[in-house]
Write a protein that holds these residues in place. Structure first.
Motif, PDB file in Angstrom:
ATOM      1  N   LEU A   1       0.848  -1.187   0.000  1.00  0.00           N
ATOM      2  CA  LEU A   1       0.000   0.000   0.000  1.00  0.00           C
ATOM      3  C   LEU A   1       0.883   1.236   0.000  1.00  0.00           C
ATOM      4  N   GLY A   2       0.513   2.219  -0.771  1.00  0.00           N
ATOM      5  CA  GLY A   2       1.243   3.487  -0.804  1.00  0.00           C
ATOM      6  C   GLY A   2       0.277   4.654  -0.814  1.00  0.00           C
ATOM      7  N   GLY A   3       0.494   5.611   0.077  1.00  0.00           N
ATOM      8  CA  GLY A   3      -0.329   6.808   0.111  1.00  0.00           C
ATOM      9  C   GLY A   3      -1.739   6.600   0.640  1.00  0.00           C
ATOM     10  N   GLN A   4      -2.029   5.467   1.256  1.00  0.00           N
ATOM     11  CA  GLN A   4      -3.359   5.219   1.839  1.00  0.00           C
ATOM     12  C   GLN A   4      -3.405   5.753   3.271  1.00  0.00           C
ATOM     13  N   SER A   5      -4.576   6.170   3.702  1.00  0.00           N
ATOM     14  CA  SER A   5      -4.711   6.633   5.084  1.00  0.00           C
ATOM     15  C   SER A   5      -4.505   5.480   6.051  1.00  0.00           C
ATOM     16  N   GLY A   6      -4.184   5.812   7.292  1.00  0.00           N
ATOM     17  CA  GLY A   6      -3.972   4.771   8.296  1.00  0.00           C
ATOM     18  C   GLY A   6      -5.215   3.934   8.519  1.00  0.00           C
ATOM     19  N   ALA A   7      -6.378   4.574   8.526  1.00  0.00           N
ATOM     20  CA  ALA A   7      -7.623   3.836   8.739  1.00  0.00           C
ATOM     21  C   ALA A   7      -7.907   2.889   7.577  1.00  0.00           C
ATOM     22  N   THR A   8      -7.641   3.364   6.342  1.00  0.00           N
ATOM     23  CA  THR A   8      -7.853   2.504   5.174  1.00  0.00           C
ATOM     24  C   THR A   8      -6.899   1.318   5.210  1.00  0.00           C
ATOM     25  N   ALA A   9      -5.627   1.572   5.512  1.00  0.00           N
ATOM     26  CA  ALA A   9      -4.646   0.484   5.586  1.00  0.00           C
ATOM     27  C   ALA A   9      -5.040  -0.531   6.651  1.00  0.00           C
TER      28      ALA A   9
END
Length: 416
Positions: free
Chosen positions: A201-209
């Motif tokens: 994952l790159g550039g995803q928010s912490g909640a999304t990750a």
């Protein structure tokens, strides 16, 4: 900066007394409301602490000391996942791929400060027995941005593929079959790609990750449950080989009933604990559904589920027909025993009734009707009495034999 999460799966896992719900252990942000749809929330998170300067070694490799956080995810099905997370100052694909390869390919010889992985887990979690390390290892690479992870054509770059396949030296032949969930790649500056065992994952928010990780881990739990359900059924069938080979499991009604009960139980598990999570019924969210579908395809969860359910359905059909055959044979044996019993009773009656007639006649006669000097076998005097006795015996024997052969030939007509 690269954040790496190594997830090891375990089976035959003992019960962990403590633990908190998912929402208390992690921040899911805007995805939190969707978590309420999950039934029962059987997953419990146990924090095993933060471990500084841990030396990770294997038979072939040594990694620099790590500031590593350990958490245990456990459910109610004797399955668990150990999550080890840390950050790398050097996020180069070569260094990341090296860490991923060591933790995955050399997992059976991993040790932390000289303690084997399983023993280290037992000590940190306070387990009363050692679980079994399973074959599944899932790894996450979370990068601050998506620079260099995708080509101009929207495909994963060589750097991304190197991390997905845990190698920066030689990429797999035959193209790049990495998956890229469309919804997670729809925002500018974001990237998401995965294979079967690595998610980048790159550039995803912490909640999304975090929500992507939860989804992947639930699918991994589903695979474990499906594999366990299939193994239970196969072990039951393998166990039948130790019984009488001439009859086997298919002629043993008690054993068949036991297998049928286990098939029903495992079929329920497949419906509730595998298919329910695989199809996203409990947490419908467009972005996550994109990843769920993609990752389930990579895990071949649909094929595993279909083949396992097909095996159970086929077994149910075979068990049903076998039980029907056993019941039919039992009914025939019972019918044979009943006919033989009726024949015996009829023959006994053919003897007892004439004797009773003779005894009743000669026993109640007086000296006047039957003088003592005259023999009861004198047919010139008592011929009619003996003729009636013999005739009654013959009639009873004839009716008994007639009924016996009728029922033997399948005619259940009653006596008349």
């Amino acid at each position: 900066m690269a954040r790496i999460v190594h997830i090891f799966t375990f089976r035959a896992f003992p019960t962990v007394p403590d633990g908190v719900p998912l929402t208390e252990a992690y921040d899911f942000g805007r995805f939190t409301p969707h978590l309420v749809n999950r039934p029962g929330d059987a997953l419990r998170i146990t924090n095993l602490g933060q471990h500084r300067e841990v030396l990770v070694t294997s038979r072939q490799s040594t990694l620099a000391p790590l500031d590593m956080t350990a958490r245990l995810w456990s459910d109610e099905a004797s399955l668990a996942q150990l999550h080890l997370s840390y950050e790398l100052d050097d996020p180069s694909p070569h260094e990341v791929a090296n860490h991923l390869a060591i933790f995955c390919h050399e997992r059976t010889s991993l040790s932390f400060d000289g303690v084997a992985l399983v023993d280290w887990l037992v000590g940190k979690a306070g387990l009363d027995r050692a679980p079994r390390l399973d074959q599944d290892v899932l790894q996450f690479v979370e990068l601050d941005d998506a620079a260099g992870l995708a080509t101009d054509m929207g495909e994963p770059s060589k750097d991304a593929v190197a991390m997905i396949y845990r190698t920066a030296e030689r990429l797999p032949d035959g193209g790049v079959p990495a998956h890229m969930p469309a919804a997670l790649n729809s925002l500018a500056g974001a990237f998401a790609g995965h294979g079967r065992g690595v998610v980048v994952l790159g550039g995803q928010s912490g909640a999304t990750a975090m929500t992507v990780r939860l989804t992947a881990c639930e699918l991994l739990f589903a695979v474990g449950r499906a594999r366990h359900a299939r193994a239970k059924i196969e072990n039951l069938l393998q166990g039948s080989r130790t019984r009488d080979e001439a009859a086997g499991i298919w002629d043993d009604a008690e054993r068949l009933s036991e297998v049928a009960r286990e098939v029903r139980r495992q079929r329920t598990i497949m419906a509730l604990d595998v298919q329910g999570y695989a199809d996203g019924l409990f947490m419908p969210e467009l972005v996550i559904d994109s990843f769920r579908t993609s990752f389930a395809e990579a895990l071949r969860l649909g094929e595993l589920t279909d083949s396992t359910v097909g095996l159970m359905d086929a077994l149910s059909d075979v068990i049903g027909s076998s039980l029907a055959d056993i019941q039919l044979r039992a009914a025939k044996l019972a019918d044979t025993r009943e006919r033989r019993w009726q024949l015996g009773v009829g023959m006994a009656s053919g003897i007892a009734i004439p004797v009773a007639l003779l005894l009743s006649y000669f026993g109640v006669s007086s000296e006047a009707t039957i003088p003592a000097e005259r023999s009861i076998y004198d047919l010139t005097v008592y011929g009619l009495v003996w003729a009636l006795a013999v005739a009654s015996a013959g009639a009873i024997a004839a009716m008994t034999l007639r009924q016996y052969f009728r029922t033997k030939n399948g005619d259940s007509t009653t006596w008349r």
